[in-house]
Write a protein that holds these residues in place. Sequence first.
Motif, mmCIF file in Angstrom:
data_model
loop_
_atom_site.group_PDB
_atom_site.id
_atom_site.type_symbol
_atom_site.label_atom_id
_atom_site.label_comp_id
_atom_site.label_asym_id
_atom_site.label_seq_id
_atom_site.Cartn_x
_atom_site.Cartn_y
_atom_site.Cartn_z
ATOM 1 N N THR A 49 0.591 -1.093 -0.015
ATOM 2 C CA THR A 49 0.020 -0.012 0.015
ATOM 3 C C THR A 49 1.156 1.315 -0.059
ATOM 4 N N GLN A 98 -7.681 8.657 10.873
ATOM 5 C CA GLN A 98 -7.427 8.199 9.647
ATOM 6 C C GLN A 98 -8.660 8.311 8.848
ATOM 7 N N GLY A 99 -8.507 7.961 7.560
ATOM 8 C CA GLY A 99 -9.778 8.308 6.544
ATOM 9 C C GLY A 99 -11.072 7.612 6.871
ATOM 10 N N ARG A 100 -10.885 6.219 7.307
ATOM 11 C CA ARG A 100 -12.267 5.759 7.399
ATOM 12 C C ARG A 100 -13.043 6.307 8.850
ATOM 13 N N GLU A 103 -14.878 9.055 7.406
ATOM 14 C CA GLU A 103 -16.203 8.581 6.385
ATOM 15 C C GLU A 103 -17.194 8.220 7.604
ATOM 16 N N PHE A 123 -14.259 3.351 -2.445
ATOM 17 C CA PHE A 123 -12.958 2.456 -2.129
ATOM 18 C C PHE A 123 -14.000 1.597 -0.967
ATOM 19 N N THR A 125 -13.372 0.939 2.073
ATOM 20 C CA THR A 125 -13.712 1.399 3.199
ATOM 21 C C THR A 125 -15.108 2.398 3.342
ATOM 22 N N ASN A 185 -9.316 5.530 -6.739
ATOM 23 C CA ASN A 185 -8.252 4.478 -6.223
ATOM 24 C C ASN A 185 -8.716 2.936 -6.891
ATOM 25 N N ASP A 214 -13.598 12.510 -1.755
ATOM 26 C CA ASP A 214 -12.874 11.868 -0.937
ATOM 27 C C ASP A 214 -11.363 12.106 -1.565
ATOM 28 N N CYS A 216 -8.149 11.710 -0.497
ATOM 29 C CA CYS A 216 -6.917 11.088 -0.193
ATOM 30 C C CYS A 216 -5.702 11.476 -1.050
ATOM 31 N N ARG A 217 -6.017 11.356 -2.413
ATOM 32 C CA ARG A 217 -4.809 11.603 -3.396
ATOM 33 C C ARG A 217 -4.999 12.927 -4.213
ATOM 34 N N SER A 254 -7.861 10.764 4.015
ATOM 35 C CA SER A 254 -6.853 10.107 4.678
ATOM 36 C C SER A 254 -5.672 10.591 4.802
ATOM 37 N N LYS A 256 -2.746 9.685 5.388
ATOM 38 C CA LYS A 256 -1.894 8.923 5.033
ATOM 39 C C LYS A 256 -1.497 8.825 3.701
ATOM 40 N N LYS A 257 -2.014 9.292 2.699
ATOM 41 C CA LYS A 257 -1.954 9.460 1.307
ATOM 42 C C LYS A 257 -1.053 10.708 1.218
ATOM 43 N N ARG A 405 -2.101 -4.973 -7.758
ATOM 44 C CA ARG A 405 -1.678 -3.655 -7.224
ATOM 45 C C ARG A 405 -0.531 -3.771 -6.723
ATOM 46 N N PHE A 450 -8.452 -10.200 3.872
ATOM 47 C CA PHE A 450 -7.315 -10.133 5.155
ATOM 48 C C PHE A 450 -7.081 -11.182 5.632
HETATM 49 C C1 P71 Z 1 -5.008 1.652 0.132
HETATM 50 C C2 P71 Z 1 -5.861 2.166 1.202
HETATM 51 C C3 P71 Z 1 -5.452 1.411 2.612
HETATM 52 C C4 P71 Z 1 -6.051 0.240 2.605
HETATM 53 C C5 P71 Z 1 -7.202 0.236 3.394
HETATM 54 C C6 P71 Z 1 -8.044 -1.046 3.345
HETATM 55 C C7 P71 Z 1 -7.462 -2.157 3.011
HETATM 56 C C8 P71 Z 1 -6.293 -1.841 2.592
HETATM 57 C C9 P71 Z 1 -5.726 -0.886 2.373
HETATM 58 C C10 P71 Z 1 -7.475 3.842 1.779
HETATM 59 C C11 P71 Z 1 -8.487 4.699 1.540
HETATM 60 C C12 P71 Z 1 -8.701 5.003 0.244
HETATM 61 C C13 P71 Z 1 -9.820 5.900 -0.247
HETATM 62 C C14 P71 Z 1 -9.786 6.411 -1.780
HETATM 63 C C15 P71 Z 1 -10.457 6.068 1.689
HETATM 64 C C16 P71 Z 1 -9.488 5.390 2.510
HETATM 65 C C17 P71 Z 1 -9.446 4.623 3.970
HETATM 66 N N1 P71 Z 1 -6.740 3.060 1.208
HETATM 67 N N2 P71 Z 1 -10.414 6.591 0.524
HETATM 68 O O1 P71 Z 1 -5.552 2.151 -1.076
HETATM 69 O O2 P71 Z 1 -7.652 4.672 -0.709
HETATM 70 O O3 P71 Z 1 -8.438 5.490 4.598
HETATM 71 O O4 P71 Z 1 -6.688 3.725 5.286
HETATM 72 O O5 P71 Z 1 -6.728 6.193 6.321
HETATM 73 O O6 P71 Z 1 -8.706 4.668 6.664
HETATM 74 O O7 P71 Z 1 -4.130 0.666 0.291
HETATM 75 P P1 P71 Z 1 -7.849 5.057 5.774
#
Ligand code: P71
Length: 457
Positions: A49, A98-100, A103, A123, A125, A185, A214, A216-217, A254, A256-257, A405, A450
């Motif tokens: 990721t 975090q992002g979720r 949401e 996405f 979540t 995504n 949303d 994130c990116r 999120s 985190k991106k 991916r 998972f």
């Molecule tokens: C990604 C992730 C992280 C992830 C989440 C679940 C399973 C595996 C990996 C998270 C996103 C995302 C978008 C567009 C919201 C979230 C949630 N992506 N919207 O792509 O891509 O954010 O992880 O901070 O809760 O690997 P969060």
Amino acid sequence: MKFPGEPFKIKVVEPIEQTTREERDRLIREAGYNVFNLPARSVYVDLLTDSGTSAMSDNQWAGMMLGDESYAGSRNFYHFQESVRSIFGFRNIIPTHQGRMAEYLLFSVVVKEGDQVPNNTHFDTTRANVEHNRAAALDLAIDEAFDPHSEHPFKGNMNVSKLRNLIERVGRERIPLVMLTVTNNSAGGQPVSIANVRAVKSLLDEFGIPLFFDACRFAENCYFIKTREAGYEGKSILEIARELFSYGDGCTMSAKKDALVNIGGFVALNDDRLAEGITTKLILVEGFPTYGGLAGRDLEAIARGLVEVLDEDYLRFRIGQVRYLGELLDKAGVPIVKPIGGHAIYLNAKEFLPHIPQSHYPGQGLVVSLYRDYGIRGVEIGTVMFGTKDSKTGTPIYPKLELVRLAIPRRVYTNTQIDYVAEAIIELYQKRDQIRGLKMVHEAPVLRHFSARFEVI
Ligand code: P71
């Protein structure tokens, strides 16, 4: 020059252990052929990721030392708020861990049972949080989004006529908001154009439906707008981002991106009454409104990361590094999704492994070989993640696309490591006949990817 030169140099290094093929063979067997069960220290290049895996800058680390850990009114909160407001422009800024969580809070306040929530593509979540409120999550991306060979420059766009039909069919009262995921995504890290955002916005204005992003990116999306959309070549990423978000009523993010941090997120919105509802819930499940679920130092890192991500030298390198990997693979004939997205390369496992039927999880077979033979960790986005069963007959239902991916963490791997990944995949492609399918021997009732376990067929 096409080579994506790094606009930074290395000050701190994190050692990676080297493992042998024999060790990895044992580890992947013990992991039930599921890479989520592997210890990360046994992975050489980790492309699971791009979320929470960024390298922070010296400036962000310096900011971490200035953390004000006061329960209420931390100075880092004010800096965070100012940084978010200056880009996104929304009035109320609510930090989350975090992002979720962003949401969860937004949807639990605005979505009611029986509602319909359209998105270009949810996405997982986001979808789960909509459905948690007993509403339907609808994916209305343009048709090109589902065609791995279409070179549409804005494959993340929303299908505006489908959206209009939906609103006219179910009525405005059933649609509490519309979301746009930038970049998209689930459909390959593909951007949404400003023209599409404007079209969605003017449709929603007719009916008085709010538009949320949303986000994130968002910076990666804005870089694609700058390089692909007429009229935006001369604008800065900040100017493009401000215009993009000016068409919205709020966003979830999120951090985190594209905030270049390891943890964090937020909800931002103009509506004061909704913000009050969200804040009330925030206090119940996350924390006081000036820290959300974060430490003061985390807020400072986000405030600084959001400034750094807008830097065009950074984005040119970032998008360029992902494209560099994609082009090496494409030139060697490896089947990938095109155009190349912003944060990841998606291998087309159906075309890579035509000898493995979907019922034997070709994407997962590819993920397993990539790890076992080369120490590279990707993730399956196909039947393991999205396959379902008919609720009456139990007959398996397969997704259209069977992808793997390879998400690239931001500022983490050198171009030499990217070259290694390309060489490994090209070599694997040449011996693809040897890759075998898998049988699922354990699965959880939800989000099975998972924890699923497999055996080699
Ligand atoms: C990604 C992730 C992280 C992830 C989440 C679940 C399973 C595996 C990996 C998270 C996103 C995302 C978008 C567009 C919201 C979230 C949630 N992506 N919207 O792509 O891509 O954010 O992880 O901070 O809760 O690997 P969060």
